[in-house]
Design a protein around this motif. Sequence first.
Motif, PDB file in Angstrom:
ATOM      1  N   CYS A  95      -7.311  30.644  60.365  1.00  0.00           N
ATOM      2  CA  CYS A  95      -8.710  30.377  60.693  1.00  0.00           C
ATOM      3  C   CYS A  95      -9.294  29.317  59.761  1.00  0.00           C
ATOM      4  O   CYS A  95      -9.964  28.381  60.211  1.00  0.00           O
ATOM      5  CB  CYS A  95      -9.508  31.671  60.604  1.00  0.00           C
ATOM      6  SG  CYS A  95     -11.249  31.481  60.997  1.00  0.00           S
ATOM      7  N   ILE A  96      -9.036  29.440  58.479  1.00  0.00           N
ATOM      8  CA  ILE A  96      -9.517  28.453  57.508  1.00  0.00           C
ATOM      9  C   ILE A  96      -8.903  27.084  57.801  1.00  0.00           C
ATOM     10  O   ILE A  96      -9.587  26.062  57.748  1.00  0.00           O
ATOM     11  CB  ILE A  96      -9.208  28.900  56.066  1.00  0.00           C
ATOM     12  CG1 ILE A  96     -10.036  30.139  55.713  1.00  0.00           C
ATOM     13  CG2 ILE A  96      -9.478  27.771  55.065  1.00  0.00           C
ATOM     14  CD1 ILE A  96      -9.619  30.807  54.424  1.00  0.00           C
ATOM     15  N   GLY A  97      -7.620  27.060  58.123  1.00  0.00           N
ATOM     16  CA  GLY A  97      -6.945  25.798  58.455  1.00  0.00           C
ATOM     17  C   GLY A  97      -7.552  25.121  59.668  1.00  0.00           C
ATOM     18  O   GLY A  97      -7.737  23.895  59.677  1.00  0.00           O
ATOM     19  N   ASN A  98      -7.869  25.899  60.693  1.00  0.00           N
ATOM     20  CA  ASN A  98      -8.517  25.332  61.887  1.00  0.00           C
ATOM     21  C   ASN A  98      -9.863  24.718  61.532  1.00  0.00           C
ATOM     22  O   ASN A  98     -10.199  23.618  61.978  1.00  0.00           O
ATOM     23  CB  ASN A  98      -8.696  26.404  62.962  1.00  0.00           C
ATOM     24  CG  ASN A  98      -7.388  26.822  63.590  1.00  0.00           C
ATOM     25  OD1 ASN A  98      -6.401  26.098  63.554  1.00  0.00           O
ATOM     26  ND2 ASN A  98      -7.365  28.022  64.147  1.00  0.00           N
ATOM     27  N   PHE A  99     -10.639  25.422  60.727  1.00  0.00           N
ATOM     28  CA  PHE A  99     -11.939  24.919  60.298  1.00  0.00           C
ATOM     29  C   PHE A  99     -11.798  23.635  59.481  1.00  0.00           C
ATOM     30  O   PHE A  99     -12.515  22.659  59.700  1.00  0.00           O
ATOM     31  CB  PHE A  99     -12.667  25.986  59.481  1.00  0.00           C
ATOM     32  CG  PHE A  99     -13.970  25.508  58.895  1.00  0.00           C
ATOM     33  CD1 PHE A  99     -15.100  25.388  59.681  1.00  0.00           C
ATOM     34  CD2 PHE A  99     -14.046  25.174  57.554  1.00  0.00           C
ATOM     35  CE1 PHE A  99     -16.298  24.944  59.136  1.00  0.00           C
ATOM     36  CE2 PHE A  99     -15.236  24.731  57.009  1.00  0.00           C
ATOM     37  CZ  PHE A  99     -16.364  24.612  57.793  1.00  0.00           C
ATOM     38  N   VAL A 100     -10.853  23.632  58.559  1.00  0.00           N
ATOM     39  CA  VAL A 100     -10.636  22.472  57.680  1.00  0.00           C
ATOM     40  C   VAL A 100     -10.259  21.242  58.501  1.00  0.00           C
ATOM     41  O   VAL A 100     -10.778  20.145  58.275  1.00  0.00           O
ATOM     42  CB  VAL A 100      -9.560  22.785  56.623  1.00  0.00           C
ATOM     43  CG1 VAL A 100      -9.059  21.535  55.935  1.00  0.00           C
ATOM     44  CG2 VAL A 100     -10.109  23.764  55.594  1.00  0.00           C
ATOM     45  N   MET A 160     -11.247  28.792  47.011  1.00  0.00           N
ATOM     46  CA  MET A 160     -11.255  30.188  47.358  1.00  0.00           C
ATOM     47  C   MET A 160     -10.260  30.880  46.438  1.00  0.00           C
ATOM     48  O   MET A 160      -9.149  30.396  46.260  1.00  0.00           O
ATOM     49  CB  MET A 160     -10.849  30.382  48.805  1.00  0.00           C
ATOM     50  CG  MET A 160     -11.679  29.608  49.779  1.00  0.00           C
ATOM     51  SD  MET A 160     -11.154  29.926  51.450  1.00  0.00           S
ATOM     52  CE  MET A 160     -12.730  30.318  52.113  1.00  0.00           C
ATOM     53  N   ASP A 161     -10.664  31.980  45.901  1.00  0.00           N
ATOM     54  CA  ASP A 161      -9.827  32.664  44.929  1.00  0.00           C
ATOM     55  C   ASP A 161      -9.436  34.043  45.443  1.00  0.00           C
ATOM     56  O   ASP A 161     -10.299  34.834  45.830  1.00  0.00           O
ATOM     57  CB  ASP A 161     -10.576  32.774  43.611  1.00  0.00           C
ATOM     58  CG  ASP A 161      -9.720  33.290  42.471  1.00  0.00           C
ATOM     59  OD1 ASP A 161      -8.494  33.149  42.546  1.00  0.00           O
ATOM     60  OD2 ASP A 161     -10.289  33.821  41.510  1.00  0.00           O
TER      61      ASP A 161
END
Length: 59
Positions: A19-24, A1-2
């Motif tokens: 949110c991205i961390g939870n998904f990852v 992601m840029d």
Amino acid sequence: MDEISTGLHSSTTCQIVKCIGNFVHLMEATVLMALLQPAPAPETFDLLDDLVLLSEDYM
């Protein structure tokens, strides 16, 4: 992601990274993202598992 933080308030950037961390973690995936200046809030960096800082010397 840029440049996911471009044009966003630091608290919004923090929410997106959370949110991205939870998904990852849920998907056991890996995400590589670039956060450019202005730097996000320090709390955002606390959400990252690994961090690599890059800098270019303009001297």
